[in-house]
Write an enzyme that holds these catalytic residues in place. Structure first.
Site, PDB file in Angstrom:
ATOM      1  CB  SER A 144      38.848 -72.972   6.133  1.00  0.00           C
ATOM      2  OG  SER A 144      38.507 -72.654   4.832  1.00  0.00           O
ATOM      3  CB  SER A 145      33.737 -72.627   4.026  1.00  0.00           C
ATOM      4  OG  SER A 145      34.493 -71.722   3.275  1.00  0.00           O
ATOM      5  CB  CYS A 146      38.286 -74.838   1.527  1.00  0.00           C
ATOM      6  SG  CYS A 146      39.631 -74.949   2.694  1.00  0.00           S
TER       7      CYS A 146
ATOM      8  CE  LYS B  90      43.243 -74.462   8.707  1.00  0.00           C
ATOM      9  NZ  LYS B  90      43.550 -73.879  10.003  1.00  0.00           N
TER      10      LYS B  90
ATOM     11  CG  LEU C  40      41.738 -61.437   8.512  1.00  0.00           C
ATOM     12  CD1 LEU C  40      41.565 -59.938   8.351  1.00  0.00           C
ATOM     13  CD2 LEU C  40      41.226 -62.165   7.264  1.00  0.00           C
TER      14      LEU C  40
ATOM     15  CE1 TYR D 166      44.764 -73.281   5.269  1.00  0.00           C
ATOM     16  CE2 TYR D 166      42.527 -73.523   4.428  1.00  0.00           C
ATOM     17  CZ  TYR D 166      43.418 -72.936   5.292  1.00  0.00           C
ATOM     18  OH  TYR D 166      42.979 -71.991   6.187  1.00  0.00           O
TER      19      TYR D 166
ATOM     20  CG  HIS E 285      41.279 -65.216   0.755  1.00  0.00           C
ATOM     21  ND1 HIS E 285      41.800 -65.073   2.018  1.00  0.00           N
ATOM     22  CD2 HIS E 285      41.443 -66.526   0.441  1.00  0.00           C
ATOM     23  CE1 HIS E 285      42.256 -66.240   2.450  1.00  0.00           C
ATOM     24  NE2 HIS E 285      42.053 -67.133   1.512  1.00  0.00           N
TER      25      HIS E 285
HETATM   26  N1  NAP Z   1      41.182 -65.544   6.066  1.00  0.00           N
HETATM   27  C1  NAP Z   1      40.086 -66.229   5.862  1.00  0.00           C
HETATM   28  O1  NAP Z   1      39.245 -65.892   5.007  1.00  0.00           O
HETATM   29  C2  NAP Z   1      39.798 -67.441   6.689  1.00  0.00           C
HETATM   30  C3  NAP Z   1      38.595 -68.095   6.447  1.00  0.00           C
HETATM   31  C4  NAP Z   1      38.296 -69.223   7.180  1.00  0.00           C
HETATM   32  C5  NAP Z   1      39.185 -69.673   8.142  1.00  0.00           C
HETATM   33  N2  NAP Z   1      40.343 -69.028   8.360  1.00  0.00           N
HETATM   34  C6  NAP Z   1      41.243 -69.607   9.374  1.00  0.00           C
HETATM   35  O2  NAP Z   1      41.696 -68.672  10.310  1.00  0.00           O
HETATM   36  C7  NAP Z   1      43.010 -68.981  10.713  1.00  0.00           C
HETATM   37  C8  NAP Z   1      43.885 -67.756  10.588  1.00  0.00           C
HETATM   38  O3  NAP Z   1      43.818 -67.265   9.262  1.00  0.00           O
HETATM   39  P1  NAP Z   1      44.256 -65.769   8.888  1.00  0.00           P
HETATM   40  O4  NAP Z   1      43.481 -65.414   7.685  1.00  0.00           O
HETATM   41  O5  NAP Z   1      44.241 -64.926  10.092  1.00  0.00           O
HETATM   42  O6  NAP Z   1      45.770 -66.011   8.420  1.00  0.00           O
HETATM   43  P2  NAP Z   1      46.963 -64.950   8.358  1.00  0.00           P
HETATM   44  O7  NAP Z   1      46.456 -63.559   8.325  1.00  0.00           O
HETATM   45  O8  NAP Z   1      47.848 -65.417   7.234  1.00  0.00           O
HETATM   46  O9  NAP Z   1      47.716 -65.142   9.741  1.00  0.00           O
HETATM   47  C9  NAP Z   1      48.281 -66.348  10.055  1.00  0.00           C
HETATM   48  C10 NAP Z   1      49.134 -66.193  11.288  1.00  0.00           C
HETATM   49  O10 NAP Z   1      49.706 -67.465  11.538  1.00  0.00           O
HETATM   50  C11 NAP Z   1      51.002 -67.263  12.022  1.00  0.00           C
HETATM   51  N3  NAP Z   1      51.855 -68.370  11.593  1.00  0.00           N
HETATM   52  C12 NAP Z   1      51.979 -68.909  10.350  1.00  0.00           C
HETATM   53  N4  NAP Z   1      52.916 -69.863  10.358  1.00  0.00           N
HETATM   54  C13 NAP Z   1      53.404 -69.909  11.628  1.00  0.00           C
HETATM   55  C14 NAP Z   1      54.413 -70.684  12.259  1.00  0.00           C
HETATM   56  N5  NAP Z   1      55.106 -71.606  11.578  1.00  0.00           N
HETATM   57  N6  NAP Z   1      54.653 -70.455  13.575  1.00  0.00           N
HETATM   58  C15 NAP Z   1      53.968 -69.529  14.268  1.00  0.00           C
HETATM   59  N7  NAP Z   1      52.989 -68.769  13.728  1.00  0.00           N
HETATM   60  C16 NAP Z   1      52.738 -68.965  12.408  1.00  0.00           C
HETATM   61  C17 NAP Z   1      51.538 -65.966  11.445  1.00  0.00           C
HETATM   62  O11 NAP Z   1      52.349 -65.378  12.432  1.00  0.00           O
HETATM   63  P3  NAP Z   1      53.426 -64.183  12.167  1.00  0.00           P
HETATM   64  O12 NAP Z   1      52.612 -63.014  11.692  1.00  0.00           O
HETATM   65  O13 NAP Z   1      54.038 -63.930  13.485  1.00  0.00           O
HETATM   66  O14 NAP Z   1      54.377 -64.685  11.121  1.00  0.00           O
HETATM   67  C18 NAP Z   1      50.262 -65.183  11.161  1.00  0.00           C
HETATM   68  O15 NAP Z   1      50.084 -64.156  12.107  1.00  0.00           O
HETATM   69  C19 NAP Z   1      43.459 -70.148   9.859  1.00  0.00           C
HETATM   70  O16 NAP Z   1      43.338 -71.331  10.576  1.00  0.00           O
HETATM   71  C20 NAP Z   1      42.495 -70.152   8.716  1.00  0.00           C
HETATM   72  O17 NAP Z   1      42.264 -71.441   8.242  1.00  0.00           O
HETATM   73  C21 NAP Z   1      40.681 -67.919   7.662  1.00  0.00           C
END
Ligand code: NAP
Length: 313
Positions: A108-110, A141, A15, A137, A180
């Site tokens: 993240s906010s958590c 972080k 995302l 988690y 979520h």
């Molecule tokens: N979503 C939210 O609401 C939110 C809110 C606050 C902060 N964040 C932060 O934003 C960041 C990204 O979140 P997201 O929501 O974008 O997550 P996501 O959609 O689940 O994407 C995570 C990505 O991480 C990659 N990944 C996971 N494990 C891996 C590994 N072992 N080796 C290489 N790549 C790996 C995956 O790659 P592949 O697709 O190639 O498998 C995937 O593209 C995180 O740090 C999260 O804490 C997210």
């Protein structure tokens, strides 16, 4: 950060990572280094070290992580703490060793205490107990934030840490068990509409307040701060306002075009009453969001319908 610089976006299919890539490309950055988890497992220390040796990115945007909702966090606590500690440790260490100019870590906010005063300021970190459902988690972080600070102090490595609020947008996870609240509501209302259901039940009382930021806005903030922010203090990234879950459910149901009733099941837990980030620091750094919640949910629903078979449903 210049347009020809080599930039590694870790997690570019997720995302956040996909939105960061869109934003960088929109701004003319053309030297992006991208690897899927199948091509480079960031938990593998030797592989990550070799990759950084070979590619030597100047900038690193760390958007790869193991991410999920309450169900996933409480079912797989060991995976959440291990994978996130490994990914961030390997990437931060290797980026510094390979001479990267700057790295952006996303928390993240958590990470903030469950009962932190609202809106939550950056200096609330480690002032009280965490929300138990996602502490695995959150602890990983928090370690990442401290690593950025430690590498900055010991090695002069320019690592910044940003704390986004709840995000949503194209590329989100719409799986009912692992997603979520916002994408889960989109999917449930959509399916209820198709079946012609008379009502949709939403967990809890509908009174908790939550903040939502469109992921394209987050990507804008990431690029803005990569270009102009070089300090060790965390920066919250949010929109500065929140809505109740009832207001959110009403909005999603209207956007989706669900004609039935909304029922709130108050036997199910509500979680924290309010979770809103204080964005004073971000505002003072010259950034504010562009995408309102209604507009953002509309665009996300359109994306969901266009990509339903390909999305993570
Ligand atoms: N979503 C939210 O609401 C939110 C809110 C606050 C902060 N964040 C932060 O934003 C960041 C990204 O979140 P997201 O929501 O974008 O997550 P996501 O959609 O689940 O994407 C995570 C990505 O991480 C990659 N990944 C996971 N494990 C891996 C590994 N072992 N080796 C290489 N790549 C790996 C995956 O790659 P592949 O697709 O190639 O498998 C995937 O593209 C995180 O740090 C999260 O804490 C997210």
């Amino acid at each position: 950060m210049n347009e020809a610089d080599r930039i590694f976006v870790a997690g570019h299919r997720g995302l956040v990572g996909s939105a960061v890539v869109r934003e960088l490309e929109r701004r003319g950055f053309r030297n992006l280094v991208l690897r899927t988890s199948a091509e480079l497992d960031l938990r593998n220390q030797a592989a990550v070290a070799q990759f950084f040796e070979d590619t030597r990115p100047q900038y690193v945007l760390l958007a790869a992580a193991k991410v999920g909702g309450i169900y996933a966090n409480s079912t797989y606590p060991a995976d959440f703490i291990r994978d996130n500690l490994q990914i961030q440790t390997n990437v931060i260490e290797s980026a510094w060793r390979a001479g990267a100019s700057k790295l952006c870590f996303l928390g993240s906010s958590c990470i903030y205490p469950k009962l932190a005063p609202q809106p939550i300021r950056e200096d609330s970190l480690l002032t009280g107990p965490l929300e138990p459902t996602n502490e695995w988690y959150a602890v990983a972080k928090i370690a990442g934030i401290k690593m950025c600070k430690a590498y900055r102090r010991q090695h002069g490595f320019n690592a910044i840490a940003l704390m986004p609020t709840n995000l949503y947008g194209p590329g989100d996870n719409f799986d009912l068990q692992n997603s979520h609240v916002l994408p889960a509501l989109i999917r449930r209302f959509h399916e209820a509409k198709l079946r012609g259901d008379a009502e949709v039940t939403v967990w809890g009382t509908g009174t908790p307040r939550r903040e939502f930021l469109h992921v394209d806005d987050l990507a804008g903030a990431v690029v803005h701060l990569m270009r102009m922010y070089d300090r060790e203090e965390l920066v919250n990234v949010g929109c500065g306002s929140d809505v109740t879950i009832r207001e959110l459910a009403d909005l999603v149901s209207t956007v989706v075009g669900f004609k039935g009733r909304l029922v709130f099941d108050d036997s199910k837990p509500d979680g924290t009453p309010r979770k809103l980030l204080d964005v004073t620091r971000l505002t003072n750094l010259g950034w504010k969001p562009q995408i309102g919640l209604l507009e953002g949910v509309r665009a996300t629903y359109e994306w969901f319908m266009a990509n339903e078979s390909a999305s993570r449903c």
